[in-house]
Design a protein around this motif. Structure first.
Motif, PDB file in Angstrom:
ATOM      1  N   PRO A  91      -4.421   8.177 -14.111  1.00  0.00           N
ATOM      2  CA  PRO A  91      -5.190   7.133 -13.795  1.00  0.00           C
ATOM      3  C   PRO A  91      -4.349   5.776 -13.563  1.00  0.00           C
ATOM      4  CG  PRO A  91      -6.265   8.240 -15.213  1.00  0.00           C
ATOM      5  CD  PRO A  91      -5.150   8.991 -15.304  1.00  0.00           C
ATOM      6  N   SER A  92      -3.339   5.389 -14.593  1.00  0.00           N
ATOM      7  CA  SER A  92      -2.621   4.206 -14.342  1.00  0.00           C
ATOM      8  C   SER A  92      -2.009   4.399 -12.914  1.00  0.00           C
ATOM      9  CB  SER A  92      -1.718   3.948 -15.657  1.00  0.00           C
ATOM     10  OG  SER A  92      -0.979   4.875 -15.916  1.00  0.00           O
ATOM     11  N   ALA A  93      -1.328   5.408 -12.486  1.00  0.00           N
ATOM     12  CA  ALA A  93      -0.390   5.783 -11.441  1.00  0.00           C
ATOM     13  C   ALA A  93      -1.195   5.628 -10.308  1.00  0.00           C
ATOM     14  CB  ALA A  93       0.364   7.153 -11.585  1.00  0.00           C
ATOM     15  N   MET A 145      -2.791   2.773  -5.338  1.00  0.00           N
ATOM     16  CA  MET A 145      -4.080   2.293  -4.590  1.00  0.00           C
ATOM     17  C   MET A 145      -4.096   0.781  -4.229  1.00  0.00           C
ATOM     18  SD  MET A 145      -7.333   4.602  -5.780  1.00  0.00           S
ATOM     19  CE  MET A 145      -6.998   6.664  -5.900  1.00  0.00           C
ATOM     20  N   THR A 146      -3.436  -0.008  -5.360  1.00  0.00           N
ATOM     21  CA  THR A 146      -3.504  -1.377  -5.441  1.00  0.00           C
ATOM     22  C   THR A 146      -2.351  -1.868  -4.554  1.00  0.00           C
ATOM     23  OG1 THR A 146      -4.602  -1.483  -7.675  1.00  0.00           O
ATOM     24  CG2 THR A 146      -3.245  -3.298  -6.833  1.00  0.00           C
ATOM     25  N   TYR A 147      -1.308  -1.149  -4.442  1.00  0.00           N
ATOM     26  CA  TYR A 147       0.077  -1.440  -3.611  1.00  0.00           C
ATOM     27  C   TYR A 147      -0.472  -1.008  -2.421  1.00  0.00           C
ATOM     28  CZ  TYR A 147       4.459  -1.216  -1.618  1.00  0.00           C
ATOM     29  OH  TYR A 147       5.727  -1.661  -1.066  1.00  0.00           O
ATOM     30  N   ASP A 148      -1.254  -0.188  -1.981  1.00  0.00           N
ATOM     31  CA  ASP A 148      -1.815  -0.039  -0.503  1.00  0.00           C
ATOM     32  C   ASP A 148      -2.488  -1.160  -0.003  1.00  0.00           C
ATOM     33  OD1 ASP A 148      -0.337   2.375  -0.314  1.00  0.00           O
ATOM     34  OD2 ASP A 148      -1.940   3.820  -0.736  1.00  0.00           O
ATOM     35  N   ALA A 149      -3.131  -1.694  -0.981  1.00  0.00           N
ATOM     36  CA  ALA A 149      -4.356  -2.705  -0.770  1.00  0.00           C
ATOM     37  C   ALA A 149      -3.553  -3.961  -0.430  1.00  0.00           C
ATOM     38  CB  ALA A 149      -5.236  -2.986  -1.754  1.00  0.00           C
ATOM     39  N   PHE A 156      -4.258   6.079  -0.266  1.00  0.00           N
ATOM     40  CA  PHE A 156      -5.598   6.116   0.392  1.00  0.00           C
ATOM     41  C   PHE A 156      -6.151   7.482   0.381  1.00  0.00           C
ATOM     42  CE2 PHE A 156      -4.323   1.939   2.875  1.00  0.00           C
ATOM     43  CZ  PHE A 156      -5.048   1.183   1.647  1.00  0.00           C
ATOM     44  N   LEU A 157      -5.106   8.383   0.559  1.00  0.00           N
ATOM     45  CA  LEU A 157      -5.705   9.843   0.608  1.00  0.00           C
ATOM     46  C   LEU A 157      -6.219  10.275  -0.690  1.00  0.00           C
ATOM     47  CD1 LEU A 157      -5.209  12.620   1.739  1.00  0.00           C
ATOM     48  CD2 LEU A 157      -3.151  13.058   0.682  1.00  0.00           C
ATOM     49  N   MET A 158      -5.568   9.632  -1.840  1.00  0.00           N
ATOM     50  CA  MET A 158      -6.349   9.915  -3.241  1.00  0.00           C
ATOM     51  C   MET A 158      -7.713   9.399  -3.440  1.00  0.00           C
ATOM     52  SD  MET A 158      -3.232   9.764  -5.950  1.00  0.00           S
ATOM     53  CE  MET A 158      -2.654   7.895  -5.824  1.00  0.00           C
ATOM     54  N   ALA A 159      -7.886   7.973  -2.804  1.00  0.00           N
ATOM     55  CA  ALA A 159      -9.000   7.547  -2.666  1.00  0.00           C
ATOM     56  C   ALA A 159     -10.179   8.181  -1.712  1.00  0.00           C
ATOM     57  CB  ALA A 159      -8.736   6.108  -2.129  1.00  0.00           C
ATOM     58  N   SER A 160      -9.640   8.632  -0.652  1.00  0.00           N
ATOM     59  CA  SER A 160     -10.680   9.704  -0.068  1.00  0.00           C
ATOM     60  C   SER A 160     -10.751  10.829  -0.534  1.00  0.00           C
ATOM     61  CB  SER A 160     -10.077   9.854   1.399  1.00  0.00           C
ATOM     62  OG  SER A 160      -8.721  10.734   1.357  1.00  0.00           O
ATOM     63  N   LYS A 161      -9.919  11.705  -1.244  1.00  0.00           N
ATOM     64  CA  LYS A 161     -10.325  12.854  -1.856  1.00  0.00           C
ATOM     65  C   LYS A 161     -11.254  12.447  -2.918  1.00  0.00           C
ATOM     66  CE  LYS A 161      -7.771  15.502   0.646  1.00  0.00           C
ATOM     67  NZ  LYS A 161      -8.709  16.692   1.493  1.00  0.00           N
ATOM     68  N   GLY A 162     -11.006  11.373  -3.757  1.00  0.00           N
ATOM     69  CA  GLY A 162     -11.985  11.122  -4.926  1.00  0.00           C
ATOM     70  C   GLY A 162     -13.476  11.002  -4.331  1.00  0.00           C
ATOM     71  N   GLU A 163     -13.535  10.286  -3.222  1.00  0.00           N
ATOM     72  CA  GLU A 163     -14.987  10.146  -2.599  1.00  0.00           C
ATOM     73  C   GLU A 163     -15.389  11.362  -2.221  1.00  0.00           C
ATOM     74  OE1 GLU A 163     -16.934   6.622   0.209  1.00  0.00           O
ATOM     75  OE2 GLU A 163     -14.844   7.482   0.885  1.00  0.00           O
ATOM     76  N   GLU A 164     -14.683  12.402  -1.799  1.00  0.00           N
ATOM     77  CA  GLU A 164     -15.282  13.538  -1.241  1.00  0.00           C
ATOM     78  C   GLU A 164     -15.738  14.491  -2.564  1.00  0.00           C
ATOM     79  OE1 GLU A 164     -12.060  15.589   0.879  1.00  0.00           O
ATOM     80  OE2 GLU A 164     -12.030  14.024   2.688  1.00  0.00           O
ATOM     81  N   ALA A 165     -14.901  14.244  -3.689  1.00  0.00           N
ATOM     82  CA  ALA A 165     -15.497  15.105  -4.628  1.00  0.00           C
ATOM     83  C   ALA A 165     -16.578  14.589  -5.508  1.00  0.00           C
ATOM     84  CB  ALA A 165     -14.223  14.959  -5.679  1.00  0.00           C
ATOM     85  N   ILE A 166     -17.002  13.483  -5.235  1.00  0.00           N
ATOM     86  CA  ILE A 166     -18.164  12.969  -5.992  1.00  0.00           C
ATOM     87  C   ILE A 166     -19.452  13.314  -5.003  1.00  0.00           C
ATOM     88  CG2 ILE A 166     -19.341  10.808  -7.045  1.00  0.00           C
ATOM     89  CD1 ILE A 166     -16.637  11.986  -8.231  1.00  0.00           C
TER      90      ILE A 166
END
Length: 264
Positions: free
Chosen positions: A73-75, A80-84, A244-254
């Motif tokens: 989670p920390s990584a 994600m913050t770096y991408d922002a 951003f890929l991890m963020a999108s996959k997280g959204e899909e999984a919920i």
């Protein structure tokens, strides 16, 4: 307005002037640069003295053991913050560090306190085994996790913990803290009715305590170590973005509540 009780208006860590920087009474340029490793320097900064060979070895060992553990989670938070905001590396690293807590990564200080509890009770009960069993039973009765035992991934043993204990024995540095941790391992298995692997947080607390690393530095080791890993993740994120890929996959999984209720 002054809030709280003030301390003495002084610091013993460092001072800078136009022609020199003094750190813990030593000249940064002439006494420290080119002479100390970063592990030596971190110990000096925190304690005001140079580490012994064992203190250097086990502090360095702990930093290596904790610096990296995959897409934790920390990584993910750092990426994600770096991408922002790619221009704010410090923000991304800070986001990752803020995700280091007692559940993930930062339990070494809790483990140190448990070890000290066992050692204190052992004096009254006459043995480490009896003290460890008493502590384990209390945690079980109160439905509290026993810090330093169990791991969601590393089963039946945490290989990092096994290596640290082996090195402590090899160097003759394993003392009462390591003995207490091993006694807790047996006690936990008895009380919980199944083996609970000793994880790396417990072995870090035990080995560092046995070589007299101060409590404040034991508590800080996970943060210092993981910062190096987070820097690596952000460097890779700049080259191969997956945040951003991890963020999108997280959204899909919920499953959203409306979907779960059958609403459109």
């Amino acid at each position: 307005m002054l809030i709280g009780k003030p301390g003495a208006a002084r610091t013993a860590i460092a001072a800078a002037s136009s022609d020199r920087v003094t750190v813990r009474g030593r000249d940064l340029v002439h006494d420290l640069m080119g002479r100390l490793t970063f592990t030596d320097y971190a110990f000096l900064l925190a304690t005001g003295r140079a580490p012994t060979d064992d203190q250097r070895f086990f502090l360095d060992l702990s930093l290596v053991a904790l610096a990296e553990h995959g897409l934790t989670p920390s990584a993910q938070a750092a990426r994600m913050t770096y991408d922002a905001d790619p221009a704010a590396l410090q923000g991304a690293i800070a986001a990752g560090v803020l995700g280091c807590g007692t559940v993930i990564l930062g339990a070494a200080d809790l483990c140190r306190k448990v070890i000290e509890d066992v050692l204190a009770r052992a004096d009254a009960l006459g043995s480490l085994e009896a003290a460890a069993l008493e502590v384990a039973r209390e945690h079980r009765k109160e439905r509290k996790a026993l810090p330093g035992y169990g791991h969601p991934l590393h089963k039946p043993v945490d290989p990092r913990a096994e290596r640290m204990i082996a090195l402590a024995r090899e160097r003759g540095a394993a003392g009462r803290s390591v003995e207490a941790a091993l006694a807790l391992t047996k006690a936990a298995a008895e009380v919980w009715g199944k083996p609970l692997p000793m994880n790396v947080s417990m072995t870090i607390a035990a080995t560092l305590r046995d070589v007299d690393i101060p409590p404040g530095l034991i508590r800080a080791v996970p943060i210092l170590a993981r910062t190096a890993g987070l820097i690596a993740h952000c460097i890779e994120e700049a080259e191969t973005p997956i945040g951003f890929l991890m963020a999108s996959k997280g959204e899909e999984a919920i499953v959203h509540a409306a979907d779960a209720d059958g609403a459109v």
